[in-house]
Write a protein that holds these residues in place. Structure first.
Motif, PDB file in Angstrom:
ATOM      1  N   UNK A 114       0.880  -1.164   0.000  1.00  0.00           N
ATOM      2  CA  UNK A 114       0.000   0.000   0.000  1.00  0.00           C
ATOM      3  C   UNK A 114       0.920   1.217   0.000  1.00  0.00           C
ATOM      4  N   UNK A 115       0.764   2.085  -1.005  1.00  0.00           N
ATOM      5  CA  UNK A 115       1.680   3.222  -1.168  1.00  0.00           C
ATOM      6  C   UNK A 115       0.908   4.539  -1.084  1.00  0.00           C
ATOM      7  N   UNK A 116       1.368   5.429  -0.233  1.00  0.00           N
ATOM      8  CA  UNK A 116       0.758   6.742  -0.104  1.00  0.00           C
ATOM      9  C   UNK A 116       1.825   7.800  -0.326  1.00  0.00           C
ATOM     10  N   UNK A 117       1.516   8.756  -1.203  1.00  0.00           N
ATOM     11  CA  UNK A 117       2.470   9.808  -1.547  1.00  0.00           C
ATOM     12  C   UNK A 117       1.967  11.124  -0.978  1.00  0.00           C
ATOM     13  N   UNK A 118       2.815  11.767  -0.177  1.00  0.00           N
ATOM     14  CA  UNK A 118       2.441  13.024   0.448  1.00  0.00           C
ATOM     15  C   UNK A 118       2.759  14.198  -0.479  1.00  0.00           C
ATOM     16  N   UNK A 119       1.931  15.229  -0.478  1.00  0.00           N
ATOM     17  CA  UNK A 119       2.194  16.396  -1.325  1.00  0.00           C
ATOM     18  C   UNK A 119       3.329  17.243  -0.776  1.00  0.00           C
ATOM     19  N   UNK A 139      -6.169  10.484  -6.318  1.00  0.00           N
ATOM     20  CA  UNK A 139      -5.207  11.566  -6.424  1.00  0.00           C
ATOM     21  C   UNK A 139      -4.525  11.589  -7.780  1.00  0.00           C
ATOM     22  N   UNK A 140      -3.639  12.569  -7.954  1.00  0.00           N
ATOM     23  CA  UNK A 140      -2.877  12.722  -9.199  1.00  0.00           C
ATOM     24  C   UNK A 140      -1.402  12.502  -8.896  1.00  0.00           C
ATOM     25  N   UNK A 141      -0.806  11.526  -9.554  1.00  0.00           N
ATOM     26  CA  UNK A 141       0.579  11.121  -9.280  1.00  0.00           C
ATOM     27  C   UNK A 141       1.481  11.483 -10.455  1.00  0.00           C
ATOM     28  N   UNK A 142       2.534  12.258 -10.162  1.00  0.00           N
ATOM     29  CA  UNK A 142       3.557  12.535 -11.160  1.00  0.00           C
ATOM     30  C   UNK A 142       4.663  11.503 -11.065  1.00  0.00           C
ATOM     31  N   UNK A 151       1.830  11.967 -15.895  1.00  0.00           N
ATOM     32  CA  UNK A 151       0.926  12.193 -14.772  1.00  0.00           C
ATOM     33  C   UNK A 151      -0.196  11.165 -14.824  1.00  0.00           C
ATOM     34  N   UNK A 152      -0.479  10.527 -13.689  1.00  0.00           N
ATOM     35  CA  UNK A 152      -1.483   9.472 -13.610  1.00  0.00           C
ATOM     36  C   UNK A 152      -2.620   9.894 -12.698  1.00  0.00           C
ATOM     37  N   UNK A 153      -3.846   9.437 -13.058  1.00  0.00           N
ATOM     38  CA  UNK A 153      -5.013   9.663 -12.230  1.00  0.00           C
ATOM     39  C   UNK A 153      -5.582   8.350 -11.740  1.00  0.00           C
ATOM     40  N   UNK A 154      -6.701   8.390 -11.009  1.00  0.00           N
ATOM     41  CA  UNK A 154      -7.314   7.165 -10.478  1.00  0.00           C
ATOM     42  C   UNK A 154      -7.571   6.127 -11.566  1.00  0.00           C
ATOM     43  N   UNK A 174      -2.725  14.491  -1.506  1.00  0.00           N
ATOM     44  CA  UNK A 174      -2.161  13.146  -1.302  1.00  0.00           C
ATOM     45  C   UNK A 174      -2.629  12.158  -2.364  1.00  0.00           C
ATOM     46  N   UNK A 175      -1.810  11.130  -2.566  1.00  0.00           N
ATOM     47  CA  UNK A 175      -2.098  10.081  -3.555  1.00  0.00           C
ATOM     48  C   UNK A 175      -2.099   8.728  -2.853  1.00  0.00           C
ATOM     49  N   UNK A 176      -3.105   7.910  -3.132  1.00  0.00           N
ATOM     50  CA  UNK A 176      -3.179   6.538  -2.660  1.00  0.00           C
ATOM     51  C   UNK A 176      -2.986   5.623  -3.858  1.00  0.00           C
TER      52      UNK A 176
END
Length: 209
Positions: A114-119, A139-142, A151-154, A174-176
């Motif tokens: 499980x990966x969570x990315x903080x802004x 969230x939106x992940x670069x 850039x990726x979305x859900x 944040x990104x999950x």
């Protein structure tokens, strides 16, 4: 039914020392190859250190072994349940990883996180063993891999050779996501062999950088 109860710190201490001794590496040599201080390595092997994502991935790269061979005890079979509230968190500059499961299938090994990315910060990696797969849940992940950005979305997915330099950034909040690391099963058996940093890079599961 299995339940994950082993301390990440304790398992890392045991597995790190075993891997280093099997390769015939001194603390000084492993420090040089991993760019981690000798005192820090000594603390990690004693179970008194505070492992971060950067530390564990540097050890994976230097020792050329899967992350789960450093962090986990091999499961004995049956059902495995990992409660989110009980999973130990491995923290980095911008990412929190919760190790959930190692899956071995034929000649392939998967690690599920499980990966969570903080802004507000960027999680950089110089590269490590395996193929990296990320599926964004919210969230939106670069993502940047060897200079290429996306850039990726859900629901979006990215996969790449984890040996390439790469980074993750939370674009807006944040990104999950789910992180899968994929390895050849024989990379684990290589832990018993002497370490050759300049060895062959041929790998049928990997593309080139």
């Amino acid at each position: 039914m299995e339940h994950q109860g082993e301390s990440v710190r304790g398992m890392l201490a045991e597995n790190l020392r075993r891997a280093r001794v099997q390769r015939g590496l001194s603390l000084s040599e492993l420090s040089r190859q991993s760019m981690i201080g000798k005192a820090t390595l000594s603390q990690l092997e004693a179970g008194t250190g505070n492992p971060t994502i950067e530390t564990v991935f540097s050890l994976s790269r230097a020792l050329q072994m899967p992350i789960s061979d450093l962090l986990e005890q091999r499961p004995t079979g049956g059902m495995t349940v990992v409660r989110a509230a009980e999973a130990e968190v491995l923290r980095g500059e911008a990412v929190e990883l919760r190790p959930l499961r190692r899956i071995e299938c034929g000649n392939t090994v998967f690690e599920v996180y499980d990966q969570r990315v903080r802004p507000g910060r960027k999680q950089d990696s110089l590269g490590h063993v395996g193929i990296e797969h990320t599926i964004v849940q919210a969230g939106a992940l670069g993502v940047e891999v060897d200079g290429r950005q996306v850039e990726l979305g859900p629901g979006d997915y990215v996969g790449f050779d984890a040996a390439c330099p790469h980074s993750y950034t939370a674009v807006d909040g944040p990104v999950w996501s789910v992180l899968l690391l994929q390895y050849r099963a024989d990379q684990r058996s290589n832990a018993a062999l002497p370490h050759h940093p300049g060895g062959s890079s041929a790998d049928p599961l990997k593309g080139g950088c």
